[in-house]
Design a protein around this motif. Structure first.
Motif, mmCIF file in Angstrom:
data_model
loop_
_atom_site.group_PDB
_atom_site.id
_atom_site.type_symbol
_atom_site.label_atom_id
_atom_site.label_comp_id
_atom_site.label_asym_id
_atom_site.label_seq_id
_atom_site.Cartn_x
_atom_site.Cartn_y
_atom_site.Cartn_z
ATOM 1 N N ILE A 154 1.031 -1.037 -0.025
ATOM 2 C CA ILE A 154 0.102 0.083 0.059
ATOM 3 C C ILE A 154 0.930 1.296 -0.023
ATOM 4 C CG2 ILE A 154 -1.782 1.251 1.381
ATOM 5 C CD1 ILE A 154 -2.654 -1.572 0.247
ATOM 6 N N GLN A 155 0.566 2.071 -0.906
ATOM 7 C CA GLN A 155 1.333 3.392 -0.883
ATOM 8 C C GLN A 155 0.497 4.693 -0.840
ATOM 9 O OE1 GLN A 155 3.882 3.685 -4.178
ATOM 10 N NE2 GLN A 155 5.476 2.994 -3.117
ATOM 11 N N LEU A 156 0.916 5.513 0.151
ATOM 12 C CA LEU A 156 0.019 6.875 0.146
ATOM 13 C C LEU A 156 0.878 7.911 -0.357
ATOM 14 C CD1 LEU A 156 -1.569 6.407 3.803
ATOM 15 C CD2 LEU A 156 -2.820 6.587 1.832
ATOM 16 N N SER B 7 6.968 -0.834 7.130
ATOM 17 C CA SER B 7 6.649 0.443 6.629
ATOM 18 C C SER B 7 7.648 1.475 6.562
ATOM 19 C CB SER B 7 5.623 1.092 7.528
ATOM 20 O OG SER B 7 6.048 1.390 8.869
ATOM 21 N N ARG B 8 7.584 2.474 5.868
ATOM 22 C CA ARG B 8 8.454 3.671 5.470
ATOM 23 C C ARG B 8 7.672 4.772 5.238
ATOM 24 N NH1 ARG B 8 11.484 -0.530 2.972
ATOM 25 N NH2 ARG B 8 13.319 -1.210 4.249
ATOM 26 N N PRO B 9 7.899 5.624 6.204
ATOM 27 C CA PRO B 9 8.745 5.923 7.575
ATOM 28 C C PRO B 9 8.058 4.601 8.367
ATOM 29 C CG PRO B 9 7.405 7.495 7.544
ATOM 30 C CD PRO B 9 7.084 6.924 6.070
ATOM 31 N N ALA B 10 8.879 4.531 9.304
ATOM 32 C CA ALA B 10 8.230 3.339 10.382
ATOM 33 C C ALA B 10 6.841 3.937 11.094
ATOM 34 C CB ALA B 10 9.287 3.131 11.561
ATOM 35 N N MET B 11 5.943 2.957 11.345
ATOM 36 C CA MET B 11 4.739 3.644 12.097
ATOM 37 C C MET B 11 5.071 3.652 13.560
ATOM 38 S SD MET B 11 2.704 0.127 11.902
ATOM 39 C CE MET B 11 3.486 -1.392 12.095
ATOM 40 N N LYS B 12 4.282 4.582 14.035
ATOM 41 C CA LYS B 12 4.433 4.825 15.438
ATOM 42 C C LYS B 12 3.814 3.449 16.496
ATOM 43 C CE LYS B 12 5.222 7.412 19.059
ATOM 44 N NZ LYS B 12 6.530 7.748 19.484
ATOM 45 N N LYS B 13 2.674 3.299 15.905
ATOM 46 C CA LYS B 13 1.642 2.470 16.670
ATOM 47 C C LYS B 13 0.939 1.415 15.968
ATOM 48 C CE LYS B 13 -0.963 4.520 19.920
ATOM 49 N NZ LYS B 13 -1.830 4.843 20.971
ATOM 50 N N ALA C 285 -3.201 1.251 11.878
ATOM 51 C CA ALA C 285 -1.745 1.830 12.183
ATOM 52 C C ALA C 285 -1.874 3.467 12.222
ATOM 53 C CB ALA C 285 -0.856 1.171 11.023
ATOM 54 N N LYS C 286 -0.721 3.962 12.948
ATOM 55 C CA LYS C 286 -0.820 5.280 13.130
ATOM 56 C C LYS C 286 0.666 5.687 12.997
ATOM 57 C CE LYS C 286 -1.828 8.885 16.677
ATOM 58 N NZ LYS C 286 -2.200 8.748 17.929
ATOM 59 N N TRP C 287 0.841 6.691 12.233
ATOM 60 C CA TRP C 287 2.135 7.247 11.867
ATOM 61 C C TRP C 287 2.238 8.761 12.326
ATOM 62 C CZ3 TRP C 287 0.198 4.253 8.860
ATOM 63 C CH2 TRP C 287 0.901 2.968 8.256
ATOM 64 N N LEU C 288 3.443 9.198 13.170
ATOM 65 C CA LEU C 288 3.107 10.729 13.607
ATOM 66 C C LEU C 288 4.553 11.254 12.743
ATOM 67 C CD1 LEU C 288 3.073 10.532 17.443
ATOM 68 C CD2 LEU C 288 1.224 11.201 15.797
ATOM 69 N N LEU C 289 4.281 12.020 11.812
ATOM 70 C CA LEU C 289 5.295 12.406 10.826
ATOM 71 C C LEU C 289 5.673 13.979 11.398
ATOM 72 C CD1 LEU C 289 3.464 11.496 7.561
ATOM 73 C CD2 LEU C 289 5.100 10.242 8.777
ATOM 74 N N ASN D 148 8.533 17.408 11.533
ATOM 75 C CA ASN D 148 9.646 17.917 10.791
ATOM 76 C C ASN D 148 9.603 17.716 9.249
ATOM 77 O OD1 ASN D 148 10.564 19.188 13.118
ATOM 78 N ND2 ASN D 148 11.808 17.407 13.485
ATOM 79 N N VAL D 149 8.279 17.718 8.643
ATOM 80 C CA VAL D 149 7.927 17.430 7.180
ATOM 81 C C VAL D 149 8.072 18.885 6.491
ATOM 82 C CG1 VAL D 149 6.182 16.555 5.712
ATOM 83 C CG2 VAL D 149 6.430 15.327 7.790
ATOM 84 N N GLY D 150 8.862 18.866 5.505
ATOM 85 C CA GLY D 150 8.961 19.913 4.836
ATOM 86 C C GLY D 150 7.948 19.984 3.672
ATOM 87 N N PRO D 151 7.922 21.051 2.787
ATOM 88 C CA PRO D 151 7.150 21.280 1.631
ATOM 89 C C PRO D 151 7.404 19.871 0.628
ATOM 90 C CG PRO D 151 7.755 23.430 2.123
ATOM 91 C CD PRO D 151 8.502 22.414 3.127
ATOM 92 N N GLY D 152 6.526 19.679 -0.081
ATOM 93 C CA GLY D 152 6.745 18.669 -1.358
ATOM 94 C C GLY D 152 6.160 17.292 -1.323
ATOM 95 N N ARG D 153 6.619 16.468 -1.871
ATOM 96 C CA ARG D 153 5.664 14.967 -1.879
ATOM 97 C C ARG D 153 6.405 14.305 -0.923
ATOM 98 N NH1 ARG D 153 6.928 10.691 -5.926
ATOM 99 N NH2 ARG D 153 4.545 9.599 -6.150
ATOM 100 N N LYS D 154 5.774 13.501 -0.092
ATOM 101 C CA LYS D 154 6.268 12.525 0.817
ATOM 102 C C LYS D 154 5.477 11.153 0.444
ATOM 103 C CE LYS D 154 8.369 15.783 2.660
ATOM 104 N NZ LYS D 154 9.436 16.192 1.894
ATOM 105 N N ILE D 155 6.146 10.028 0.364
ATOM 106 C CA ILE D 155 5.516 8.674 0.224
ATOM 107 C C ILE D 155 5.600 8.083 1.489
ATOM 108 C CG2 ILE D 155 5.716 6.242 -1.020
ATOM 109 C CD1 ILE D 155 4.716 8.872 -2.724
ATOM 110 N N LEU D 156 4.524 7.390 1.845
ATOM 111 C CA LEU D 156 4.329 6.435 3.072
ATOM 112 C C LEU D 156 3.892 4.988 2.358
ATOM 113 C CD1 LEU D 156 2.391 7.548 6.347
ATOM 114 C CD2 LEU D 156 2.406 5.036 5.426
ATOM 115 N N SER D 157 4.911 4.343 2.740
ATOM 116 C CA SER D 157 4.553 2.778 2.166
ATOM 117 C C SER D 157 4.394 1.555 3.264
ATOM 118 C CB SER D 157 5.589 2.465 1.035
ATOM 119 O OG SER D 157 6.850 2.377 1.686
ATOM 120 N N MET D 158 3.666 0.883 2.759
ATOM 121 C CA MET D 158 3.365 -0.395 3.878
ATOM 122 C C MET D 158 3.522 -1.725 3.068
ATOM 123 S SD MET D 158 0.136 1.383 5.216
ATOM 124 C CE MET D 158 0.235 2.738 4.131
#
Length: 139
Positions: A48-50, A77-83, A91-95, A97-107
Motif C-alpha cells: 500500500i502506498q500513500l 513500513s517507511r517511514p516506520a509507524m508509531k503504533k 496503524a498510526k504514523w506521527l510525521l 519536521n515534514v517540509g513542503p513537497g511530496r512524501k510517500i508512505l509505504s506499507m
C-alpha cells in the motif's frame, strides 16, 4: 412491541457514532486540501502506498491513520509507524519536521487486501494555529 436487547442498543449506538463521525468530518474534509493532501498511489495487494503533498509551511506534526481488516499485519513500513492496534486493525504514523513537497508512505502487508477493505485519515493542526484539520483518505 419487541424489547430492545443490550446488543441492539449497542448496535444503535455504533451506528449513531459512525454517522456523527461522518457528519463532523465533512466540513474538515473540504478544507483539508489547503496545506496537506493525501491520496492512495497503490491501494490493493500486499503493498500500500500513500502520497502526501505538503504546500507551503508544513504543520509541526502530521498524523496518518490507516485502517485494515482485522488480522492483517504490517510487515514493514517507511517511514516506520508509531503504533499498530491489532484489535482495531489500525496503524498510526506521527510525521514530524515534514517540509513542503511530496512524501510517500509505504506499507508491506502479510496478506493481500482489496482497495474496498482499506481507508485512512489524515490529521494536522495548521502552522498558524486553529482547529485540527481532518481529511478522510479513500481509494
Amino acid at each position: 412491541m419487541k424489547k430492545l436487547t443490550c446488543r441492539s442498543l449497542f448496535m444503535i449506538g455504533v451506528l449513531c457514532a459512525g454517522l456523527l463521525g461522518c457528519l463532523t468530518a465533512l466540513p474538515s474534509t473540504a478544507r483539508a486540501g489547503g496545506i496537506v493532501s493525501c491520496k492512495y498511489l497503490r491501494a490493493g495487494g500486499h503493498n500500500i502506498q500513500l502520497e502526501l503533498q505538503v504546500a507551503g509551511k508544513a504543520p509541526v506534526t502530521i498524523i496518518v491513520l490507516q485502517n485494515f481488516p482485522v488480522g492483517v499485519r504490517i510487515v514493514d513500513s517507511r517511514p516506520a509507524m508509531k503504533k499498530y492496534n491489532k484489535k482495531k486493525g489500525q496503524a498510526k504514523w506521527l510525521l514530524k519536521n515534514v517540509g513542503p513537497g511530496r512524501k510517500i508512505l509505504s506499507m508491506e502487508l502479510d496478506k493481500s487486501v482489496k482497495p474496498t477493505e482499506i481507508n485512512g485519515e489524515l490529521r494536522y493542526r495548521p502552522p498558524n494555529g486553529g482547529p485540527m484539520e481532518t481529511m478522510l483518505i479513500t481509494p
